[in-house]
Design an enzyme around this catalytic site. Structure first.
Site, PDB file in Angstrom:
ATOM      1  CG  HIS A 192      -7.393  -3.381   3.935  1.00 41.27           C
ATOM      2  ND1 HIS A 192      -6.385  -4.321   4.023  1.00 41.27           N
ATOM      3  CD2 HIS A 192      -8.090  -3.684   2.804  1.00 41.27           C
ATOM      4  CE1 HIS A 192      -6.453  -5.133   2.975  1.00 41.27           C
ATOM      5  NE2 HIS A 192      -7.484  -4.768   2.234  1.00 41.27           N
ATOM      6  CG  ASP A 193      -8.186  -6.659   6.161  1.00 41.04           C
ATOM      7  OD1 ASP A 193      -8.345  -7.023   4.969  1.00 41.04           O
ATOM      8  OD2 ASP A 193      -7.100  -6.706   6.736  1.00 41.04           O
TER       9      ASP A 193
ATOM     10  CG  ASP B 270      -4.291  -2.870   6.295  1.00 41.53           C
ATOM     11  OD1 ASP B 270      -5.040  -3.636   6.951  1.00 41.53           O
ATOM     12  OD2 ASP B 270      -3.645  -3.238   5.308  1.00 41.53           O
TER      13      ASP B 270
ATOM     14  CG  ASP C  34       4.177  -1.727  10.343  1.00 41.17           C
ATOM     15  OD1 ASP C  34       4.588  -2.357  11.342  1.00 41.17           O
ATOM     16  OD2 ASP C  34       3.442  -2.227   9.494  1.00 41.17           O
TER      17      ASP C  34
ATOM     18  CB  SER D 102      -0.944   0.008   1.209  1.00 41.62           C
ATOM     19  OG  SER D 102      -0.227  -0.068   2.425  1.00 41.62           O
TER      20      SER D 102
ATOM     21  CG  HIS E 162      -6.850  -6.763  11.365  1.00 37.66           C
ATOM     22  ND1 HIS E 162      -6.255  -5.547  11.164  1.00 37.66           N
ATOM     23  CD2 HIS E 162      -7.195  -7.219  10.135  1.00 37.66           C
ATOM     24  CE1 HIS E 162      -6.226  -5.281   9.868  1.00 37.66           C
ATOM     25  NE2 HIS E 162      -6.796  -6.272   9.220  1.00 37.66           N
TER      26      HIS E 162
END
Length: 209
Positions: free
Chosen positions: A168-169, A140, A70, A51, A143
């Site tokens: 996302h997701d 993203d 990240d 991405s 999760h």
């Protein structure tokens, strides 16, 4: 007809590790192109840079940058024994997951280093003193519900009016995937501060009112 590049520099995009479908990547690229002239673009959860490269290519067109947040030690699902663990990204010497070397390699080979600012730290640390309004934020990251809520709380308030928040997701049915990303998506809509622009596969795109 798709305008999504299959190669960026020396990088064959189909070979970059990641979980971004082509239609989702095209939507990110398109919104990145529209957002970059207005201000900063930031993503939370770069992994190996798939991405990142699409957003950086969009930023290059407007001489902007993408801030790539990240910690590169992997989310819960990337750890040994978990569903999305990739042994190629496990540092055997240090005994921990490490996606940063692969991320740097992809950015370097893409020729987009001047349009990518890696922020190698937890999302909460990066956000602590963040002052720059965001024209686009792509979430993203982890999760788990705690991780997703933390990312949403850290960054959604920093999106400027008229800016884009992409998540996302998104899976409406639990059997199709984890529910944390769609929980924060619904939270954003329920806040009244965001309106839905489009849904592309598992990517949701919101605009701040």
């Amino acid at each position: 007809m798709s305008t999504l590049p299959t190669h960026i520099g020396q990088v064959e995009m189909a070979e970059v590790k990641g979980f971004l479908a082509d239609d989702e990547a095209e939507a990110l690229y398109r919104h990145g192109l529209a957002s970059a002239p207005m201000g900063a673009v930031l993503e939370v959860g770069s992994y190996c840079g798939k991405s990142t490269l699409y957003l950086a290519l969009a930023c290059k067109a407007h001489n902007s940058v993408v801030y790539a947040v990240d910690h590169h030690v992997g989310s819960e699902e990337h750890q040994p024994g978990e569903m999305f663990h990739d042994p190629d990204l496990f540092n055997a010497n240090d005994q921990h997951f490490d996606s940063f070397a692969e991320f740097r390699r992809n950015v370097r080979r893409s020729g987009l280093s001047d349009w990518v600012v890696p922020l190698v730290a937890p999302s909460t640390v990066c956000a602590r003193h963040w002052q720059t309004p965001l024209a686009m934020c792509f979430i993203d990251g982890g999760h788990s519900l705690d991780a997703a809520l933390s990312d949403y709380r850290c960054w959604s308030d920093r999106v400027m009016r008229g800016g884009i928040l992409a998540i996302h997701d998104l899976y409406p049915e639990p059997e199709l995937g984890g529910q944390a990303p769609i929980a924060i998506y619904r939270l954003a809509l329920a806040s009244g501060l965001y309106e839905e622009v489009e849904r592309v596969n598992s990517l949701g795109v919101l605009r701040k009112r």
